[in-house]
Every structure is written in C-alpha cells, then in structure tokens.
Design an enzyme around this catalytic site. Structure first.
Site, PDB file in Angstrom:
ATOM      1  N   LYS A   1      21.264  -1.711 -19.741  1.00 42.34           N
ATOM      2  CA  LYS A   1      20.042  -2.496 -19.885  1.00 42.34           C
ATOM      3  C   LYS A   1      18.926  -1.951 -18.985  1.00 42.34           C
ATOM      4  O   LYS A   1      19.149  -1.035 -18.195  1.00 42.34           O
ATOM      5  CB  LYS A   1      20.336  -3.975 -19.562  1.00 42.34           C
TER       6      LYS A   1
HETATM    7  C1  LIG Z   1      22.573  -8.268 -27.931  1.00 45.32           C
HETATM    8  C2  LIG Z   1      23.558  -8.482 -26.824  1.00 45.32           C
HETATM    9  N1  LIG Z   1      24.035  -9.715 -26.580  1.00 45.32           N
HETATM   10  C3  LIG Z   1      24.906  -9.961 -25.591  1.00 45.32           C
HETATM   11  C4  LIG Z   1      25.361  -8.952 -24.778  1.00 45.32           C
HETATM   12  C5  LIG Z   1      26.368  -9.264 -23.717  1.00 45.32           C
HETATM   13  O1  LIG Z   1      25.889  -8.986 -22.436  1.00 45.32           O
HETATM   14  P1  LIG Z   1      26.904  -8.849 -21.209  1.00 45.32           P
HETATM   15  O2  LIG Z   1      27.542  -7.524 -21.305  1.00 45.32           O
HETATM   16  O3  LIG Z   1      26.010  -8.976 -19.996  1.00 45.32           O
HETATM   17  O4  LIG Z   1      27.871  -9.976 -21.299  1.00 45.32           O
HETATM   18  C6  LIG Z   1      24.893  -7.657 -24.967  1.00 45.32           C
HETATM   19  C7  LIG Z   1      25.366  -6.569 -24.101  1.00 45.32           C
HETATM   20  O5  LIG Z   1      25.460  -5.443 -24.394  1.00 45.32           O
HETATM   21  C8  LIG Z   1      23.971  -7.406 -26.026  1.00 45.32           C
HETATM   22  O6  LIG Z   1      23.503  -6.172 -26.279  1.00 45.32           O
END
Ligand SMILES: Cc1ncc(COP(=O)(O)O)c(C=O)c1O
Length: 386
Positions: free
Chosen positions: A184
């Site tokens: 990110k």
């Molecule tokens: C669109 C989307 N939603 C949710 C997530 C989940 O994030 P996390 O890895 O912080 O749990 C991601 C992570 O890659 C994502 O790209």
C-alpha cells in the site's frame, strides 16, 4: 544501466521511521499507547475524518465495520467480486452472505446499476472498493444506500490520499477502512484504520478491537488510582501496536511526497503506453484523483493464458509483475456460500486481461524505462503460444 531486479512494490523508509520506532522501543510502551492515539489523530486530520480508529489490518477493519452496523447471519452484503478476496472474507467472518456484483469495464470499480439490481429485502450493506486506489462513484452508492436503508462500508484499503470530487477518501459520512500492508501507499508492516463521522461509533470500535473492554490501556495508565474495567460486550484482539503506529506517523508525514512521485510515474506510464497498441492504462474519471497504489494495465483481449505468459516473461526478466485483479467468485473458496447477482462478465474479462506494473516511490525513470522495454519484449514473445 543497472540490471538489478525491479520489484512490483517497495515501501519507502528512511531515518524518520527508524527514529520514531527507536523512540517507541525505548519508551517501553509498545502497544495501545500514546503513539496509536497520535497516529489516529493525525490520520483523521489528514483525511478530514471526525475520528480514526487504528486496528491490526484492513480485514479486521472491514469485519469491525460490519459488526458495528449489526450485520450478521441471514444478512446479505453486496460486494464486487473483482477485488482482493479479503473483502468477501470479511463478510463471511461477520456471518453474513456476500453477494457478488459486476464492475464497470473501464474503472474496474463496482457498477452502481448492478448494486441496485442486487438489492433484496435481506440486503443490509454494500462494500464499495476503491480499486487500486481509484475512488469508486461514491455519490451514486450513497444515494442507493439512503434510498434502501443500507449501510455503506467503504473498502479503502488501497486509497489513502485519493480524492473523490475534491474530498479525501475517508472524509464522508460512512465508515471507511484502510490498509498499511507493504503493497500500500503508507506502510506499517501490517496495520489498518477505520474512519468514522460518529464519535460513538469510534468508542465502540475501540472497545471491540480490545476484547470489548470498557476502558483503554491509555486511560488506565493515565489515571491516578485503580480503575476496574468492564466488558459490556464480546470483543477481539485487533489492536495495532505502538511500534506500527510509530512507523505510521513517520509515513503519514511523507504522504504528499509519496503521492507526487506516484502520480508523476503514472503520468509517465500513461504517456509511454501510447506506443503499445495492445495495452490500455488505467481510466481516471472526471473528479477522481487516484493515489496510484498500483498501476494496472489491460492487454486487449489477451485472455488469461497469454496474459500469464506476459507476467511470467516480465518476472523472468527481473521486472516484478502480477495478474491485475482477482475475480473472487472464481476462487474455489467462494465457489459456494456466496450469491452471484447478474452477469459478472466485466469482472471475468478484467481478471483475465489485466496485469500490474511496478510502481513505488523510489522507482527511477531509468527503472521505469526498463519496465517498458521488458513489457514490449514480453508482449511480443507472448504472441507465440508455448
Ligand atoms: C481491496 C482490499 N481490501 C482489503 C484488503 C485487506 O487488507 P489487509 O491486508 O490490511 O488485511 C486488501 C489488501 O490487500 C485489499 O487490497
């Protein structure tokens, strides 16, 4: 020209993260302390939210957001299939049923018309996703939600720093969930944030992330006498540590710099892709300011096999690449247990034809030129079936 491998993504850390991390370590207060509170305050200020609540990751953020809306078994939640599978998985964790809908073919964001068609009397919420950092059409989603009495939980995992009609993502009248995973724009290792316009919701989210405890560790430490906490409801451990928050504070201070470099690199990719008749760069609708969390390219009508050959050739030539976006409904995990609403044609086509090219703050123009050269060779070579 160096021929060192070029990664798909790379966090940008310098002495500022090292200094704040060291200070946090030396303070001995490594979780749910002053740095978490400060990161929350700074993040809320930056995205124009009333409150921000730090959690362990964005998946936990999505689950907690559904939980504060009281969503659970028997409820349906409308989600795009074309997103990282975490979106649907959070619905499952809440005990509700995801209903997959199609996306717009150019933005890859959920199509509000498809959302409307998928609404039933069991629908309780919609999770629009700002895909690869491109804001979804929030106005239409919010209007539908108002009309049908649905909650909006925005999956803004990729979208810190993006703007929709001039307003930062996270500033609107619903919960938005962010991720600080290494792919990110802001990175804390693992980490997430929920923004909310409602202070009472923020209190509840902080309680739920901390086993349902009525009082925070920070408040307990700051009180003079003994404080006995209560547990008014069942909660979880979705806490962010002060070590992560220290890194987050340093990262947030550089957000404008990160965005400027990402946007410059994206503009350069856009211009150079004019020489690639096979490729289509990302669409940016009027009023959207993406953060270019990823740079997504569509290879016209290539289909999965040929696209995979291009990704493979890029990887072999030392250029990090991945398939673009996944179609959650095609994964075995979601073959049952979800509902598909309507045709998911645009989702399936985009999942087969897209790939990601490297984009990160420290990327040089020279590295970007190498990526484009490698893309040219990979596309040419992919024309011949193996
Ligand atoms: C669109 C989307 N939603 C949710 C997530 C989940 O994030 P996390 O890895 O912080 O749990 C991601 C992570 O890659 C994502 O790209």
């Amino acid at each position: 020209m160096s021929d060192a491998p070029i990664p798909l993504a790379k966090p940008s850390f310098d002495e500022s993260e090292e200094r704040l991390l060291l200070e946090a370590l030396r303070s001995g207060w490594v979780t749910q302390g002053p740095r978490v509170a400060e990161f929350e305050r700074l993040f809320a200020e930056r995205v124009g939210a009333r409150e921000a609540v730090a959690v362990s990751n964005c998946s936990a953020a999505l689950f907690l957001a559904l939980r504060v809306h009281g969503i659970g078994p028997g409820d349906e939640v409308i989600v795009p299939s074309l997103t990282f599978i975490a979106t649907a998985n959070a619905v499952e964790l809440a005990g509700a049923t995801p209903v997959f809908v199609d996306v717009e073919p150019r933005t890859y964001n959920v199509d509000p018309d498809e959302v409307e068609l998928a609404i039933t009397d069991r629908t309780r919420a919609v999770i629009p996703v700002d895909q690869v950092g491109l804001p979804v059409d929030l106005g239409r989603i919010e209007a539908l939600a108002r009309e049908h009495g649905l909650a909006v939980v925005e999956d803004a995992a990729c979208a810190v720093g993006s703007r929709w009609r001039g307003e930062p993502i996270g500033s609107r009248d619903h919960l938005a969930c962010f991720s600080f995973h290494p792919r990110k724009v802001l990175v804390t290792g693992e980490g997430g944030m929920i923004t909310t316009p409602d202070p009472d919701q923020a209190v509840r989210l902080r309680r739920l992330r901390h086993q349902g405890m009525s009082i925070s560790d920070l408040e307990r430490h700051q009180s003079e006498g003994a404080v006995i906490e209560e547990y008014p409801e069942i909660g979880y451990n979705f806490r962010m540590s002060d070590l992560q928050a220290a890194v987050g504070i340093a990262q947030l201070a550089k957000l404008d710099e990160f965005l400027a470099r990402r946007r410059a690199l994206a503009a350069r990719y856009d211009a150079r892709l004019a020489d690639f008749p096979e490729a289509i760069g990302p669409a940016v609708p009027e009023g959207s300011e993406p953060n270019y969390q990823s740079y997504i390219v569509r290879l016209r009508g290539f289909g999965e096999d040929r696209r995979d050959r291009v990704v493979d050739a890029l990887q072999r030539s030392g250029v990090g690449s991945r398939r673009g976006l996944m179609a959650s409904h095609l994964e075995p995990a979601w073959a049952t247990g979800a509902r598909r609403a309507g045709s998911l044609r645009h989702t399936e086509e985009a999942a087969a034809d897209t790939l990601l090219l490297p984009l990160f703050t420290a990327m040089t123009d020279e590295q970007q030129d190498r990526v484009l050269q490698a893309l040219r060779s990979a596309i040419d070579a992919s024309a011949e079936a193996p």
